[in-house]
Scaffold this active site. Structure first.
Site, PDB file in Angstrom:
ATOM      1  N   THR A 192     -12.084  11.518 -19.702  1.00  0.00           N
ATOM      2  CA  THR A 192     -12.029  12.426 -20.856  1.00  0.00           C
ATOM      3  C   THR A 192     -10.595  12.571 -21.353  1.00  0.00           C
ATOM      4  O   THR A 192     -10.392  13.002 -22.486  1.00  0.00           O
ATOM      5  CB  THR A 192     -12.548  13.836 -20.484  1.00  0.00           C
ATOM      6  N   ASP A 193      -9.593  12.213 -20.517  1.00  0.00           N
ATOM      7  CA  ASP A 193      -8.204  12.522 -20.940  1.00  0.00           C
ATOM      8  C   ASP A 193      -7.819  11.766 -22.212  1.00  0.00           C
ATOM      9  O   ASP A 193      -7.357  12.357 -23.188  1.00  0.00           O
ATOM     10  CB  ASP A 193      -7.182  12.344 -19.801  1.00  0.00           C
ATOM     11  N   SER A 251      11.214  -0.138   0.413  1.00  0.00           N
ATOM     12  CA  SER A 251      10.080   0.739   0.660  1.00  0.00           C
ATOM     13  C   SER A 251       9.676   0.619   2.116  1.00  0.00           C
ATOM     14  O   SER A 251       9.747  -0.463   2.698  1.00  0.00           O
ATOM     15  CB  SER A 251       8.928   0.335  -0.251  1.00  0.00           C
ATOM     16  N   GLY A 274      -7.407   5.251  -6.202  1.00  0.00           N
ATOM     17  CA  GLY A 274      -7.707   6.149  -7.312  1.00  0.00           C
ATOM     18  C   GLY A 274      -7.144   7.545  -7.072  1.00  0.00           C
ATOM     19  O   GLY A 274      -7.622   8.523  -7.647  1.00  0.00           O
ATOM     20  N   SER A 328      -1.412   6.777  -6.731  1.00  0.00           N
ATOM     21  CA  SER A 328      -0.174   6.350  -6.075  1.00  0.00           C
ATOM     22  C   SER A 328       0.836   5.880  -7.122  1.00  0.00           C
ATOM     23  O   SER A 328       2.039   6.116  -6.972  1.00  0.00           O
ATOM     24  CB  SER A 328      -0.442   5.269  -5.034  1.00  0.00           C
ATOM     25  N   GLU A 333       4.013   3.703 -17.846  1.00  0.00           N
ATOM     26  CA  GLU A 333       2.796   3.032 -17.349  1.00  0.00           C
ATOM     27  C   GLU A 333       2.090   2.289 -18.489  1.00  0.00           C
ATOM     28  O   GLU A 333       1.631   1.164 -18.321  1.00  0.00           O
ATOM     29  CB  GLU A 333       1.867   4.066 -16.706  1.00  0.00           C
ATOM     30  N   ASP A 338      -3.097  11.858 -14.758  1.00  0.00           N
ATOM     31  CA  ASP A 338      -2.515  11.627 -13.426  1.00  0.00           C
ATOM     32  C   ASP A 338      -1.081  12.128 -13.362  1.00  0.00           C
ATOM     33  O   ASP A 338      -0.692  12.853 -12.445  1.00  0.00           O
ATOM     34  CB  ASP A 338      -2.550  10.136 -13.072  1.00  0.00           C
TER      35      ASP A 338
END
Ligand code: GLA
Length: 384
Positions: free
Chosen positions: A35-36, A67, A122, A125, A158, A170
């Site tokens: 929905t976003d 990392s 999901g 991350s 992103e 997110d």
């Protein structure tokens, strides 16, 4: 790995001490899926696990990336930005590019990342790596931007640098989360309210399908396109910018304009899911967890049948969970095509649930599920 151990690792890798540490969580969305970007409501929470970033400035204009949990280390400079690397450093680099375009000097750092969010599950991350980088740059370049601005920068990184056309949920949840609260966010206006999670006697259990998400990004971008096509058809008779501007009555009236039956199904999900978030906010405010659980189940059904972003593994988990003792509701969470479910369950039934679902899931899919009892934490912040 705790901060002390991370500091030691930093010293081992770079031969000097880290000067600062930052943290950004992962997120779980309770309801309001896909929905976003349709201008609707979402209801995510920040998790207590996430990404840590330790950093110290260097003398030159290179950034060195390491990392603890991803394989490779990298050295990057302003030239590297143009090459769009495919590895995990595309997430921090995308954010650095955004800061650079705003006129800030983002070079000359040793960086160590450590994440304890299962990758590709999901649980955001990638947004967590982006936001932790943005919060760090905001501090070290003294850019002084507010958190919502950092959220927008990270989403843009992103979309444009990574090439995943995600909405804002997110990054917003990761940046703005609050302990023991969900965020009721209107993605069209970015108005939001914190909703206390009064679920005493119940727990939110996240179950990971451990299924690789494969072509999830391209299928995600395809869903966005189908929604945009549906808007174009409807706009011939009824001007709208977003599908979630319509309620179910409007959709009955104008939805018939949508020529392609698949696009019709997609729009139907967006409209009905948004209405479910409105009802969920009311239910959570009045402590009506039974109604909220039913809405979670309906959400899963709609994501399975109308939006078609589930898979055998997610359906097995959600549907078996819905039938389990003490469960009020269960649904996939996040983008779909793999990843996790979220289940609202009576606290004293959790052990029995994990045992039962592990067994059935293994029998039906051949995969091992993993379980996390969600701890709802704060958004991104500086540790020292
Ligand atoms: C992914 C995207 C979000 C959102 C969800 C689905 O997590 O990054 O923007 O669209 O899928 O609700």
């Amino acid at each position: 790995m705790n901060i002390q151990e991370l500091n030691e690792r930093f010293q081992e890798i770079y031969g000097h001490k880290a000067e600062h540490a930052f943290f950004a969580p992962g997120r779980v969305n309770l309801i309001g899926e896909h929905t976003d970007y349709n201008g609707g409501l979402v209801l995510p929470c920040a998790l207590s696990f996430g990404t840590y970033l330790l950093i110290a400035p260097r003398e030159d204009k290179l950034n060195r990336f390491s990392s603890v949990n991803m394989e490779s280390s990298y050295v990057a400079d302003a030239e590297t930005l143009k090459n769009n690397p495919k590895s995990w450093i595309k997430y921090p680099l995308g954010v650095m590019k955004e800061f650079e375009q705003k006129g800030f000097d983002v070079w000359g750092y040793d960086l160590l990342y450590y994440g304890n969010i299962p990758n590709g599950a999901g649980l955001s991350s990638s947004a967590s790596i982006e936001i932790v980088t943005a919060v760090m740059l905001n501090e070290l370049t003294t850019a002084n931007l507010d958190m919502v601005e950092l959220v927008k920068i990270s989403q843009k990184a992103e979309n444009e640098y990574v090439g995943m056309n995600c909405g804002i949920m997110d990054q917003f949840a990761v940046g703005m989360g609050k302990t023991d609260h969900a965020i009721a966010l209107d993605c069209a206006t970015l108005d939001y309210q914190y909703l206390p999670l009064n679920i005493k006697g119940y727990k939110l259990v996240i179950t990971n399908t451990n299924k690789t998400r494969g072509l999830a990004d391209s299928k995600y971008n395809e869903r966005r396109q189908q929604c945009d096509d549906a808007i174009s058809d409807i706009s011939a008779v009824h001007e709208i910018d977003f599908l979630c501007q319509m309620n179910e009555k409007d959709f009955e009236k104008y939805g018939t304009q949508i020529k392609n039956p698949v696009n019709f199904q997609r729009a139907k999900h967006a409209v009905s899911e948004n209405q479910r978030v409105i009802k969920s906010i009311d239910a959570l405010k009045t402590g009506d967890l039974v109604t909220f659980g039913k809405l979670m189940n309906e959400s899963h059904r709609s994501l399975k049948e109308d939006y078609e972003v589930t898979c055998k593994e997610l359906d097995t988990l959600a549907e078996e969970s819905q039938k389990s003792a003490g469960v009020l509701g269960s649904r996939m969470t996040g983008g779909g095509f793999g990843g996790c479910t979220v289940t609202l369950i009576e606290e004293d039934k959790v052990d029995e649930f994990i045992e039962k679902i592990s067994k059935i899931y293994k029998e039906k899919t051949g995969l091992e599920a993993s379980f996390y009892v969600a701890d709802i934490g704060d958004g991104a912040h500086k540790i020292y």
